[in-house]
Design a protein around this motif. Structure first.
Motif, short mmCIF file in Angstrom:
data_model
loop_
_atom_site.label_atom_id
_atom_site.label_comp_id
_atom_site.label_asym_id
_atom_site.label_seq_id
_atom_site.Cartn_x
_atom_site.Cartn_y
_atom_site.Cartn_z
N SER A 48 -1.24 0.33 3.55
CA SER A 48 -1.73 1.17 2.45
C SER A 48 -1.80 0.38 1.16
CB SER A 48 -0.81 2.38 2.27
OG SER A 48 -1.07 3.04 1.05
N LEU A 49 -2.79 0.70 0.34
CA LEU A 49 -2.90 0.07 -0.99
C LEU A 49 -1.69 0.41 -1.85
CD1 LEU A 49 -6.68 0.73 -1.72
CD2 LEU A 49 -5.59 -1.52 -1.75
N ASP A 50 -1.10 1.59 -1.63
CA ASP A 50 0.05 2.01 -2.43
C ASP A 50 1.25 1.09 -2.27
OD1 ASP A 50 -1.14 4.33 -3.58
OD2 ASP A 50 -0.91 5.35 -1.66
N GLU A 51 1.29 0.34 -1.18
CA GLU A 51 2.40 -0.58 -0.93
C GLU A 51 2.18 -1.95 -1.56
OE1 GLU A 51 3.85 -0.36 3.32
OE2 GLU A 51 1.93 0.70 3.55
N CYS A 52 0.98 -2.21 -2.05
CA CYS A 52 0.62 -3.54 -2.53
C CYS A 52 1.19 -3.83 -3.92
CB CYS A 52 -0.90 -3.69 -2.58
SG CYS A 52 -1.69 -3.70 -0.96
N PRO A 53 1.41 -5.10 -4.23
CA PRO A 53 1.82 -5.48 -5.59
C PRO A 53 0.64 -5.36 -6.56
CG PRO A 53 1.44 -7.43 -4.26
CD PRO A 53 1.33 -6.27 -3.33
#
Length: 250
Positions: A48-53
């Protein structure tokens, strides 16, 4: 150094872009997004993008069904996005326009310089040839794994022509369902799928006793990947708005 997220990093284009960026001192990939979270090239991969830095730009080569979630994320986080995924619905295209009001979005049906110069050329020649009675047909060919048809590039080429003709033409995708003479105000668009063809587009202007054909052939996916990387470097830090490859190569 520009920090990029590669959305769809384990796809064919994701791998090609990863390789190009690994040799570019101006940009780096800080994270990838894919259902397969295997670490492929030294950067972390998330589902998920939400997990990305945090990042300065997202390069997207995913699937049409994932685009709405991507745009929602970009609207919230204000992360510029190079949107390369094709086959978007009318609702999704409207979503792109809405997202560009609050975020920088670069969308292009084709990232190659050659295709974008061809579009410019078609806008110049189409009004002259159409006025002279030439019929307009587009034939596109792609590999047997491509899902959407006709290609986003074929539609973009038709749109470029139609815009130069005051949008007075309509598109004809199927000639088998009805037996009627050709409408002079139509642009025929046909698709072929087979083998490993990267991409070929023929734009034919057929007049009385003469035919003019413009052809663009892509021999490798690297031309699209290089365009996407240049687009990402261009878009990082840009204000909200809807951009395209014409702005990059401008």
């Amino acid at each position: 150094m520009i920090r990029a997220i590669m959305n769809g990093c384990h796809g064919v284009m994701g791998h090609v872009i990863t390789d190009i960026i690994s040799k570019d001192d101006a940009i780096e990939i800080v994270a990838g997004v894919d259902m397969n979270t295997e670490n492929y090239a030294g950067y972390p991969v998330f589902k998920s993008l939400d997990e990305c830095p945090e990042a300065d730009v997202i390069i997207d080569f995913s699937t049409a069904k994932a685009v709405d979630g991507l745009l929602d994320y970009c609207e919230t986080k204000k992360v510029p996005v190079v949107l390369c995924t094709t086959g978007l619905s009318e609702d999704q295209l409207n979503h792109v326009k809405e997202a560009s009001k609050v975020d920088a979005v670069l969308r292009s049906a084709n990232m190659s310089i050659g295709i974008n110069l061809l579009m410019k050329t078609l806008k110049e020649v189409a009004p002259v040839l159409a006025a002279a009675g030439f019929d307009i047909e587009i034939l596109e060919k792609h590999h047997n794994r491509k899902i959407d048809a006709p290609s986003g590039t074929a539609i973009a080429l038709a749109d470029a022509i139609n815009e130069s003709l005051d949008n007075s033409y309509h598109y004809k995708y199927d000639r088998s369902s009805e037996r009627v003479a050709r409408d002079p105000k139509e642009i025929g668009i046909q698709a072929m799928r087979g083998g490993t063809i990267v991409g070929e587009h023929d734009i034919m202007f057929a007049g009385r006793d003469e035919v003019i054909t413009f052809t663009h052939t892509a021999y490798s996916r690297e031309i699209f990947a290089k365009g996407a990387v240049e687009a990402a470097k261009f878009l990082a830090g840009k204000p909200a708005g809807l951009y395209d490859m014409a702005d990059v190569v401008g």
